[in-house]
Design an enzyme around this catalytic site. Structure first.
Site, mmCIF file in Angstrom:
data_model
loop_
_atom_site.group_PDB
_atom_site.id
_atom_site.type_symbol
_atom_site.label_atom_id
_atom_site.label_comp_id
_atom_site.label_asym_id
_atom_site.label_seq_id
_atom_site.Cartn_x
_atom_site.Cartn_y
_atom_site.Cartn_z
ATOM 1 N N GLU A 96 0.807 -1.225 0.000
ATOM 2 C CA GLU A 96 0.000 0.000 0.000
ATOM 3 C C GLU A 96 0.840 1.274 0.000
ATOM 4 O O GLU A 96 0.307 2.372 0.066
ATOM 5 C CB GLU A 96 -0.941 0.004 1.220
ATOM 6 C CG GLU A 96 -1.961 -1.127 1.191
ATOM 7 C CD GLU A 96 -3.007 -1.034 2.303
ATOM 8 O OE1 GLU A 96 -2.910 -0.133 3.163
ATOM 9 O OE2 GLU A 96 -3.928 -1.883 2.298
ATOM 10 N N THR A 192 0.243 1.233 10.444
ATOM 11 C CA THR A 192 0.272 0.968 9.004
ATOM 12 C C THR A 192 0.454 2.255 8.202
ATOM 13 O O THR A 192 0.807 2.206 7.035
ATOM 14 C CB THR A 192 -1.039 0.303 8.533
ATOM 15 O OG1 THR A 192 -2.138 1.169 8.864
ATOM 16 C CG2 THR A 192 -1.246 -1.048 9.200
ATOM 17 N N GLY A 208 -6.019 -0.068 15.267
ATOM 18 C CA GLY A 208 -6.421 -1.094 16.234
ATOM 19 C C GLY A 208 -7.811 -0.913 16.805
ATOM 20 O O GLY A 208 -8.182 -1.603 17.761
ATOM 21 N N ASN A 291 -12.979 5.137 13.567
ATOM 22 C CA ASN A 291 -14.258 4.661 14.087
ATOM 23 C C ASN A 291 -14.185 4.368 15.581
ATOM 24 O O ASN A 291 -13.115 4.344 16.181
ATOM 25 C CB ASN A 291 -14.673 3.392 13.342
ATOM 26 C CG ASN A 291 -13.609 2.306 13.427
ATOM 27 O OD1 ASN A 291 -12.640 2.339 12.691
ATOM 28 N ND2 ASN A 291 -13.786 1.357 14.336
ATOM 29 N N ASP A 336 -18.404 1.840 11.612
ATOM 30 C CA ASP A 336 -17.020 1.886 11.110
ATOM 31 C C ASP A 336 -16.868 2.989 10.069
ATOM 32 O O ASP A 336 -16.093 2.878 9.130
ATOM 33 C CB ASP A 336 -16.577 0.523 10.543
ATOM 34 C CG ASP A 336 -15.079 0.457 10.257
ATOM 35 O OD1 ASP A 336 -14.318 1.249 10.851
ATOM 36 O OD2 ASP A 336 -14.670 -0.375 9.441
ATOM 37 N N CYS A 644 -9.741 -12.866 8.396
ATOM 38 C CA CYS A 644 -8.382 -13.047 7.855
ATOM 39 C C CYS A 644 -8.313 -14.129 6.781
ATOM 40 O O CYS A 644 -7.531 -14.032 5.841
ATOM 41 C CB CYS A 644 -7.400 -13.399 8.968
ATOM 42 S SG CYS A 644 -7.008 -12.006 10.030
HETATM 43 CA CA CA Z 1 -12.103 0.512 11.231
#
Ligand code: CA
Length: 715
Positions: A96, A192, A208, A291, A336, A644
């Site tokens: 990314e 990230t 997180g 969120n 979210d 995942c």
């Molecule tokens: Ca989220």
């Protein structure tokens, strides 16, 4: 201060790009030969737009427009654009990052938080640095072990790691200078996002919020790694008192009273995991806040209060971290709906007068134009199909929600949903066309209130049953019956931010396409899930050129020049939240390792030949299981495994060699045999009997897949 070393290492430096005749004069510092790698200071950063040969910060300049004023590659000659070089990574996890380029050297990160310095003209590796992250932290990465890039300042390169460190590396040698742990590593924090450097401070957030953490942003001294300030985006436990942080005053004054219940037990969320943008005109720093944790506002805050500063853009003083203003896009966030998406700064003529604005296309589907000086909303319109709110009231700045949007009773068909109408993928703004280019998506989900919610520290916590089999009635947020049918897709959307109207769109079959780059050559570059890297005419959307990159592209590109040659570079490699959670239609293919690809006119190179590797066949055990055990396993699989293992990156458990071996399954799921690869033990959340129930469920799914494979209906 670094002059001696700078001079001594001059011979190592790649040649500085020649100035192009179409460009304004470069800053005087740019002409100086006496400087080393990544010799970026405040003056150069503030004037980055005058050095179009460089791409020294996320988004190109502090305005983060993802726009290059270079026009050597343009809509007249892009047909002659060819691969100039490629550099291959050692991992097939999601890529990314947006490469930075300073004075002919490219700095990029890869998945698993590795840092690389490459010759930007040839792709030759100058050095690489692997911080050897804790593999088990992968289980705390909601959205793959991705990394969105580095920052540079005064001879150093900075990046965050999936295990929460911020590391400064010497740009000349590739050796670490300092490393600071920015989080409590026992909690489910990850990093990230790309750091930004502002006036000698490295600014970094974290991720997180799906796992029960409390979000904050930190500023560290670029030379020493010492913490300068920290801003918490949500209140902590009132019993603990103030944090001794820059946010204390505003949390007490504005935020605390907007929270109810016992949110601190669940962390509260509000992580700032992507957009952190410095405003060089107004000397303000904008934080895009995420969120809530858990998502469900009923659980998080007893259904009461706006929950500041969730889903808000917060402006702070970059020197002190002190609050200046905020705008909350989604009060009482419950879906979210983050406000972490990329933020672009621009001067727009609105109502006939120039306004300094910021623009954002967050997950909730509205395109926001906000006055940067005041934080007041200028306009907000739907850039996607949006069913949770009718509109944003321009007087109050608040959404007008539909009555059933909060999924209190029935299952509610939400569009957009947690994936968002747009995620982290860079959007671009061309001052030439006046258009914003958005990698837009349509990924609805069915939400229902999780009435048996139990908080599990360090695990996925949303308070929502979503995406699973629907029981009972499905309604839309207005309350009308809904089929609840999930059709997903994506498109590249060109949006006029002044009129708040669509200019054009290019439909894509799948969502999760690449970030956008706009250039003065009347081009927009975007990669997509079919593995094509495409150039479109910026004012019309006409497809002009494409390159087969052999794997999907999700990252955003950057453009730079070396020795008078313009390049466009992008990372190839699928992953991220859709990559780990959602399958592709069609044959199941092992995703190849990621790479950087760079292009120039007449580049003359080609990628090595590639044959897609099909994933292995279904591997069900011979034994059969009681239907009750299978049913129990289905619920446990949805709650523990699917986010995942439902996608194309991580192992498909239906094809796993471990599935047919009861003891081996226990060793992995309970014993933690694969912890270094990110598959931690679930012993704190599952009993051995529950792990066996999951195996029973997956065995049934494997048998179904096997039947489809035999019938030629699945790969
Ligand atoms: Ca989220």
């Amino acid at each position: 201060m670094r002059l001696a070393r700078t001079l001594a290492t001059l011979a190592l430096i790649v040649a500085v790009a020649a100035c192009q005749s179409t460009q304004p004069p470069r800053a005087s510092a740019d002409a100086s030969p006496a400087r080393g790698p990544a010799a970026v200071d405040a003056a150069r950063m503030m004037a980055a737009g005058r050095e179009p040969q460089n791409w020294p910060t996320h988004g190109g300049t502090y305005y983060e427009q993802h726009y290059s004023t270079l026009d050597q590659i343009n809509d007249g000659n892009v047909g002659g654009l060819e691969l100039a070089w490629h550099y291959d990574f050692d991992t097939n996890r999601g890529q990314e990052a947006m490469p930075l380029v300073v004075d002919g050297v490219m700095y990029t990160t890869s998945a698993w938080s590795k840092l690389f310095a490459l010759d930007a003209a040839t792709g030759r590796e100058i050095w690489k640095y692997d911080p050897e992250v804790i593999g088990a932290k992968a289980v705390h990465a909601c959205c793959d072990v991705v990394n969105r890039g580095a920052a540079v300042w005064n001879g150093k390169v900075f990046f965050g790691t999936i295990d929460g460190r911020l590391i400064a590396v010497d740009a000349r040698t590739g050796k670490p200078v300092w490393s600071t742990v920015t989080v409590d590593q026992k909690q489910a924090y990850t990093i990230t996002g790309a750091p930004r450097v502002v006036k000698g401070k490295v600014i970094i957030g974290n991720s997180g919020a799906e796992y029960g953490v409390r979000g904050y942003v930190s500023a560290y001294d670029a030379e020493t790694g010492k913490l300068v300030w920290r801003f918490y985006t949500v209140p902590g436990n009132p019993a603990d008192g103030p944090d001794g942080a820059a946010s204390d005053e505003v949390l007490a004054r504005l935020a605390n009273k907007t929270w109810n219940g016992q949110w601190w037990k669940y962390g509260g969320g509000g992580t700032v995991w992507d957009a952190i943008v410095y405003d060089p005109d107004l000397d303000q720093l904008y934080l895009g806040v995420g969120n809530g944790s858990p998502w469900n506002h009923q659980i998080r805050s007893a259904g009461k209060g706006d929950n500041l500063f969730l889903s808000s853009i917060v402006a702070v003083n970059p020197d002190t971290g002190k609050y200046i203003w905020h705008y909350q896009e989604t009060p009482a966030e419950s879906w979210d709906f983050t406000a972490t998406q990329p933020i672009i700064l621009a001067d727009l003529a609105i109502g006939g007068r120039p306004r300094k604005v910021l623009m954002q296309a967050p997950k909730n589907g509205f395109f926001y134009v906000i006055d940067r000086a005041t934080g007041r909303l200028v306009s907000a319109e739907k850039y996607a199909n949006v069913n949770w709110a009718e509109k944003i009231d321009l007087k109050t700045g608040r959404p007008v929600e539909y009555p059933r949007a909060r999924y209190a009773s029935d299952t509610t068909f939400m569009n957009p949903a947690g994936i968002g109408a747009h995620a982290w993928h860079p959007m671009a703004f061309s001052p030439k066309t006046g258009l914003v280019y958005i990698p837009a998506m349509e990924v609805p989900l069915n939400y229902s209130n999780d009435t048996s919610f139990k908080f599990r520290p360090g695990r996925w916590n949303t308070g929502i049953n979503f995406g699973g089999p629907v029981t009972g009635k499905v309604v839309d947020p207005i309350g009308r019956p809904s089929s609840g049918t999930i059709n997903i897709g994506g498109h590249l959307l060109a949006w006029d931010p002044v009129t708040q109207k669509e200019a054009w769109r290019v439909p894509m079959g799948q969502p999760w396409n690449g970030g956008a780059l706009a250039t003065a050559g009347n081009l927009v570059f975007q990669g997509n899930t079919t593995g094509q890297f495409v150039a479109y005419r910026a004012n019309t959307g006409e497809k002009l050129w494409s390159f087969d990159a052999q794997a999907p592209i999700i990252a955003g590109a950057s453009s730079y020049s070396v020795n008078g040659q313009q390049y466009v570079a992008v990372l190839v490699g699928y992953g991220g939240s859709m990559g780990v959670a959602t399958p592709f239609p069609g044959p199941a293919i092992e995703q190849p390792n990621g790479r950087v690809v760079a292009f120039r006119i007449g580049g003359g190179k080609a990628l090595p030949p590639y044959t897609p590797q099909l994933k292995g066949p279904a591997a069900p055990p011979a034994e059969t299981f009681a239907p009750k055990l299978v049913a129990e396993g289905g619920g446990l699989y949805a709650a523990n495994c699917r986010v995942c293992h439902g996608g194309v990156i991580l192992p498909d458990l239906r094809r796993s060699g471990v599935l047919a071996d009861k003891a081996a399954w226990q060793e992995v799921v309970i014993g933690g045999a694969l912890e270094p690869r990110g598959m931690v033990s679930f012993r704190d959340n599952l009993t051995p009997q529950q792990a066996e129930a999951i195996r029973a469920f997956v065995a049934g799914e494997a048998r179904k897949l096997q039947a489809e494979q035999k019938a030629g209906k699945a790969g």
